[in-house]
Scaffold this active site. Structure first.
Site, PDB file in Angstrom:
ATOM      1  N   CYS A   2      -9.171 -16.821  -8.844  1.00 33.30           N
ATOM      2  CA  CYS A   2      -9.773 -17.926  -8.120  1.00 33.30           C
ATOM      3  C   CYS A   2      -8.801 -19.088  -8.034  1.00 33.30           C
ATOM      4  O   CYS A   2      -7.799 -19.145  -8.737  1.00 33.30           O
ATOM      5  CB  CYS A   2     -11.050 -18.377  -8.819  1.00 33.30           C
ATOM      6  SG  CYS A   2     -12.230 -17.035  -9.100  1.00 33.30           S
ATOM      7  N   ARG A  27      -6.034 -17.404  -2.970  1.00 30.00           N
ATOM      8  CA  ARG A  27      -6.357 -16.908  -4.308  1.00 30.00           C
ATOM      9  C   ARG A  27      -7.774 -16.352  -4.396  1.00 30.00           C
ATOM     10  O   ARG A  27      -8.141 -15.735  -5.393  1.00 30.00           O
ATOM     11  CB  ARG A  27      -6.195 -18.041  -5.330  1.00 30.00           C
ATOM     12  CG  ARG A  27      -4.787 -18.589  -5.431  1.00 30.00           C
ATOM     13  CD  ARG A  27      -4.716 -19.681  -6.475  1.00 30.00           C
ATOM     14  NE  ARG A  27      -4.980 -19.166  -7.801  1.00 30.00           N
ATOM     15  CZ  ARG A  27      -4.049 -18.722  -8.633  1.00 30.00           C
ATOM     16  NH1 ARG A  27      -2.772 -18.710  -8.262  1.00 30.00           N
ATOM     17  NH2 ARG A  27      -4.368 -18.268  -9.824  1.00 30.00           N
ATOM     18  N   TRP A  74     -12.851 -15.617  -6.103  1.00 28.10           N
ATOM     19  CA  TRP A  74     -12.690 -14.171  -5.939  1.00 28.10           C
ATOM     20  C   TRP A  74     -13.601 -13.546  -6.990  1.00 28.10           C
ATOM     21  O   TRP A  74     -13.351 -13.632  -8.179  1.00 28.10           O
ATOM     22  CB  TRP A  74     -11.236 -13.765  -6.154  1.00 28.10           C
ATOM     23  CG  TRP A  74     -10.945 -12.329  -5.836  1.00 28.10           C
ATOM     24  CD1 TRP A  74     -10.650 -11.801  -4.619  1.00 28.10           C
ATOM     25  CD2 TRP A  74     -10.919 -11.234  -6.768  1.00 28.10           C
ATOM     26  NE1 TRP A  74     -10.428 -10.442  -4.726  1.00 28.10           N
ATOM     27  CE2 TRP A  74     -10.592 -10.073  -6.027  1.00 28.10           C
ATOM     28  CE3 TRP A  74     -11.134 -11.123  -8.143  1.00 28.10           C
ATOM     29  CZ2 TRP A  74     -10.480  -8.819  -6.631  1.00 28.10           C
ATOM     30  CZ3 TRP A  74     -11.029  -9.868  -8.730  1.00 28.10           C
ATOM     31  CH2 TRP A  74     -10.702  -8.740  -7.973  1.00 28.10           C
ATOM     32  N   ASN A 100     -11.131 -20.146 -13.535  1.00 32.04           N
ATOM     33  CA  ASN A 100     -10.358 -19.001 -13.070  1.00 32.04           C
ATOM     34  C   ASN A 100     -10.067 -18.138 -14.288  1.00 32.04           C
ATOM     35  O   ASN A 100      -9.437 -18.591 -15.239  1.00 32.04           O
ATOM     36  CB  ASN A 100      -9.049 -19.463 -12.423  1.00 32.04           C
ATOM     37  CG  ASN A 100      -8.127 -18.300 -12.096  1.00 32.04           C
ATOM     38  OD1 ASN A 100      -8.573 -17.203 -11.786  1.00 32.04           O
ATOM     39  ND2 ASN A 100      -6.824 -18.548 -12.173  1.00 32.04           N
ATOM     40  N   GLY A 101     -10.523 -16.891 -14.277  1.00 33.51           N
ATOM     41  CA  GLY A 101     -10.300 -16.010 -15.410  1.00 33.51           C
ATOM     42  C   GLY A 101     -11.532 -15.187 -15.719  1.00 33.51           C
ATOM     43  O   GLY A 101     -12.475 -15.120 -14.928  1.00 33.51           O
ATOM     44  N   GLU A 493       5.547   1.583  -0.233  1.00 31.64           N
ATOM     45  CA  GLU A 493       5.311   0.182   0.122  1.00 31.64           C
ATOM     46  C   GLU A 493       4.789   0.050   1.549  1.00 31.64           C
ATOM     47  O   GLU A 493       3.892  -0.761   1.816  1.00 31.64           O
ATOM     48  CB  GLU A 493       6.604  -0.623  -0.057  1.00 31.64           C
ATOM     49  CG  GLU A 493       6.525  -2.073   0.351  1.00 31.64           C
ATOM     50  CD  GLU A 493       5.558  -2.898  -0.452  1.00 31.64           C
ATOM     51  OE1 GLU A 493       5.275  -4.041  -0.032  1.00 31.64           O
ATOM     52  OE2 GLU A 493       5.054  -2.418  -1.495  1.00 31.64           O
ATOM     53  N   LYS A 497       1.201  -1.665   2.538  1.00 32.81           N
ATOM     54  CA  LYS A 497       1.066  -2.778   3.478  1.00 32.81           C
ATOM     55  C   LYS A 497       0.019  -2.471   4.541  1.00 32.81           C
ATOM     56  O   LYS A 497      -0.797  -3.308   4.892  1.00 32.81           O
ATOM     57  CB  LYS A 497       2.413  -3.084   4.140  1.00 32.81           C
ATOM     58  CG  LYS A 497       3.370  -3.846   3.265  1.00 32.81           C
ATOM     59  CD  LYS A 497       2.893  -5.292   3.055  1.00 32.81           C
ATOM     60  CE  LYS A 497       3.580  -5.929   1.875  1.00 32.81           C
ATOM     61  NZ  LYS A 497       3.104  -5.436   0.551  1.00 32.81           N
ATOM     62  N   GLU A 500      -3.561  -2.550   2.919  1.00 34.59           N
ATOM     63  CA  GLU A 500      -4.124  -3.795   2.406  1.00 34.59           C
ATOM     64  C   GLU A 500      -4.453  -4.809   3.478  1.00 34.59           C
ATOM     65  O   GLU A 500      -5.321  -5.661   3.262  1.00 34.59           O
ATOM     66  CB  GLU A 500      -3.218  -4.408   1.339  1.00 34.59           C
ATOM     67  CG  GLU A 500      -1.855  -4.852   1.774  1.00 34.59           C
ATOM     68  CD  GLU A 500      -0.998  -5.322   0.596  1.00 34.59           C
ATOM     69  OE1 GLU A 500      -1.560  -5.628  -0.469  1.00 34.59           O
ATOM     70  OE2 GLU A 500       0.228  -5.378   0.748  1.00 34.59           O
ATOM     71  N   HIS A 516       3.603  20.417  -0.022  1.00 32.21           N
ATOM     72  CA  HIS A 516       2.914  20.892  -1.224  1.00 32.21           C
ATOM     73  C   HIS A 516       1.483  20.369  -1.275  1.00 32.21           C
ATOM     74  O   HIS A 516       0.981  19.985  -2.331  1.00 32.21           O
ATOM     75  CB  HIS A 516       3.689  20.467  -2.475  1.00 32.21           C
ATOM     76  CG  HIS A 516       5.050  21.081  -2.562  1.00 32.21           C
ATOM     77  ND1 HIS A 516       5.262  22.409  -2.859  1.00 32.21           N
ATOM     78  CD2 HIS A 516       6.276  20.539  -2.351  1.00 32.21           C
ATOM     79  CE1 HIS A 516       6.556  22.669  -2.852  1.00 32.21           C
ATOM     80  NE2 HIS A 516       7.199  21.557  -2.542  1.00 32.21           N
ATOM     81  N   LYS A 615      -4.158 -13.240  -3.831  1.00 31.18           N
ATOM     82  CA  LYS A 615      -2.708 -13.247  -3.989  1.00 31.18           C
ATOM     83  C   LYS A 615      -2.279 -13.017  -5.429  1.00 31.18           C
ATOM     84  O   LYS A 615      -1.409 -12.211  -5.708  1.00 31.18           O
ATOM     85  CB  LYS A 615      -2.161 -14.581  -3.489  1.00 31.18           C
ATOM     86  CG  LYS A 615      -0.641 -14.713  -3.577  1.00 31.18           C
ATOM     87  CD  LYS A 615       0.034 -13.747  -2.647  1.00 31.18           C
ATOM     88  CE  LYS A 615       1.543 -13.893  -2.665  1.00 31.18           C
ATOM     89  NZ  LYS A 615       2.202 -12.873  -1.866  1.00 31.18           N
TER      90      LYS A 615
END
Length: 620
Positions: A2, A27, A74, A100-101, A493, A497, A500, A516, A615
């Site tokens: 957050c 955030r 968040w 935040n936490g 990567e 991208k 997300e 395979h 983020k």
């Protein structure tokens, strides 16, 4: 994850807090709220949804409200609802806080407080903190007044914090102390911006730089109290701590959009400059060596390392995979890469001579921080590669390297990733120089690395063509990204991208592994992105491309500029400037960033604030 912000000063607090929230929205953005003190009361307004929804519910700002706190969330405990949004009040209605936490023992504390007759209204762990402070506040105002002359508000906060297990960054106000703001941290970032007669408390410097560039960075188990006498720092056990003022290293201009439609696009286009800044002063062409000042006192030990373990999460993990290849190729030191989220739980073997290198853009990623602590407990020398100066990982590691890539606001990391690759390349070159590389080889690698920013400029000029490729393929919900050797981590990567920010399903694979099992996924028109630049496995990957084409797949091929041989195998071709294989990842990732960006925009999605993501992942 957050974002929290607090203001103490002479101005109307509400506009400062709301602007701070907007700068912290990356955030978290599923709910938001604000609390102000005026006329002996705490006034709270909060709502589910984006910050714009909160803005619509606010009254006109008043200069009477000069102290306040705000939050953008968040969600971790309880869904995104008005009730679960922060700030939370205690049972007296006098104390409000934002958090935040995660509080790990909140259920135990909640049951105890309920036995004491306190009623809860939300599903959050944060409400426990508010009520716990309120509990001690009522005790302190009656039969357990602090004996050391300390004010009861600050004492109550300390009493509560000493009973919390978990992580927190907190901003707290109390209506009985209308000119006081308290902040505290453990495991979640908290910075106090110190201005001219005003203070901004925030979880990120982005909310501060508009007002001041001077700041203090709280460490774990520290708190700060702001009142008419200034600011005072101490531990939660009430031991005074002296903090030095530091300069925030970036400017307001760097976090503005600057004419770009999104922060992500701006940061993709900033990569040439970010890399030049990252490498500035570190590429010593005259002496044919790399200078990494942050590691200077450890380079001899690192040169004799028996093993190097990279650890990180998400994009940083992919950077570590490239780092593993680089260290083994150039320095000939055994290396491996571990997901930070798994490292601490699998009883890792740390022998004498093992170095652990933690990689994180924010320097606050809790899984990576936990891996750092685990590695230190097991006797490893732990180094950090981070972007944010003064961050938790930067302080916890024995030494490290800052990326100096500038602030990264877009949730999907771009310029921090290429800067991580540049730092890892420089480290590998310098270790190789110290171990076995000749001066001519070192000079070659330094010169090749120095050319990378200019080559990225050429890739960026293809943005419109890459947009057309995205347009032709976004109707397909399943994609493959395939690469070999140094470009295998870039396939991972690229897939990340796309997932997300565009919400399209994508898998990244070593190209040889496709047959395979995953080859069963290939169907008519399915996009398969191949990183097929010139290298030792070039002929092999052409064979992989043919395997996809023969099954009806659609091929999007990244190929070396001027490579006409591969053109017949590509339904869509993206040329990439020529570079040695070990440096190709810094180039090949850029068109994949642009591909994901354009796909998301064309699908009408919020590129900078993808759903369910934030983020800085400051929870485990």
């Amino acid at each position: 994850m957050c974002g929290i912000v607090g203001y103490w000063g002479k101005k109307a607090a509400q506009p400062v807090l709301m602007e701070g929230l907007k700068r912290l929205e990356y955030r978290g953005y599923d709910s938001a709220g604000i609390a102000l003190i005026a006329d002996g009361q705490v006034m709270v307004k909060k709502t589910a949804g984006r910050i714009s929804a909160l803005q619509a519910r606010l009254d006109r700002p008043s200069r009477r409200h000069t102290v306040g706190i705000a939050h953008t969330r968040w969600a971790t405990h309880g869904p995104a609802t008005d009730i679960n949004a922060h700030p939370h009040l205690d049972f007296t209605g006098k104390i409000a806080l934002v958090h935040n936490g995660i509080i790990e023992n909140y259920q135990t504390l909640k049951r105890w407080l309920q036995i004491e007759g306190i009623q809860f209204v939300s599903e959050t762990d944060t409400e426990v903190i508010a009520h716990l402070i309120g509990y001690f506040y009522t005790k302190g105002c009656s039969d357990q007044r602090p004996s050391n002359g300390q004010n009861v508000f600050e004492w109550s906060v300390q009493q509560a914090l000493q009973r919390l297990h978990g992580t927190y960054g907190l901003a707290i106000i109390c209506s009985d102390f209308p000119k006081m703001l308290i902040g505290a941290r453990k495991g979640s970032p908290l910075i106090l911006g110190v201005g001219d007669g005003e203070y901004v408390l925030a979880s990120d410097a982005a909310a501060i730089v508009e007002h001041t560039t001077r700041a203090i960075y709280l460490a774990d188990n520290e708190m700060v109290t702001i009142d008419s006498d200034g600011f005072h720092t101490k531990t939660i056990d009430n031991v005074t701590v002296c903090k030095d003022l530091q300069e925030i290293e970036f400017s307001l201009e760097q976090i503005e959009l600057g004419g770009f439609a999104h922060h992500m696009l701006k940061e993709i286009f900033e990569q040439p400059q970010a890399l030049n800044t990252c490498m500035q002063g570190r590429l010593n062409r005259r002496d044919r060596r790399i200078v990494l000042g942050g590691l200077a006192s450890y380079m001899r030990q690192l040169t004799r390392a028996r093993r190097i373990v990279f650890t990180g999460c998400g994009t940083a993990f992919h950077a570590g995979l490239v780092g593993e290849y680089l260290i083994e190729y150039l320095a000939r030191i055994p290396a491996e890469t571990e997901y930070a989220s798994e490292f601490r739980y699998r009883s890792p073997i740390i022998e004498d001579g093992t170095f652990v290198i933690a990689i994180s853009q924010s320097g606050e990623t809790q899984d990576t921080m936990a891996a750092v602590e685990e590695a230190k407990d097991r006797g490893a020398t732990v180094l950090g590669i981070v972007n944010v100066v003064g961050s938790s990982i930067a302080r916890a590691t024995d030494a490290g390297v800052y990326l100096h890539a500038g602030p990264e606001i877009g949730v999907a990391s771009t310029k921090a990733f290429t800067a991580q690759l540049a730092v890892l390349t420089m480290l590998a070159i310098e270790l190789g120089r110290r171990r076995h590389l000749g001066s001519a080889e070192v000079e070659y690698w330094i010169e090749q690395l120095a050319q990378i920013p200019g080559k990225i400029e050429r890739i960026l000029s293809q943005s419109d063509q890459i947009r057309q490729i995205a347009q032709a393929n976004i109707d397909h919900n399943n994609w493959l990204f395939l690469g070999r050797g140094f470009n295998y981590p870039i396939a991972l990567e690229g897939a990340l991208k796309l997932k997300e920010i565009s919400y399209l399903h994508a898998e990244g694979l070593p190209a040889a592994e496709m047959k395979h099992g995953p080859i069963a996924l290939i169907s008519d028109g399915m996009p398969a992105v191949f990183i097929a630049t010139r290298g030792p496995q070039y002929d092999k990957i052409i064979g992989n491309i043919n395997e996809v084409r023969s099954r009806g797949g659609r091929t999007i091929v990244l190929a070396t500029e001027g490579d006409d041989q591969i053109r017949p195998y590509a339904d869509f071709l993206i040329p990439v400037p020529d570079a040695p294989e070990i440096l190709q990842p810094i180039l090949t990732v850029v068109p994949l960033q642009l591909l994901a960006y354009h796909a998301a925009v064309l699908r009408g999605l919020d590129v900078d604030k993808p759903r369910n993501l934030a983020k800085s992942v400051t929870v485990q």
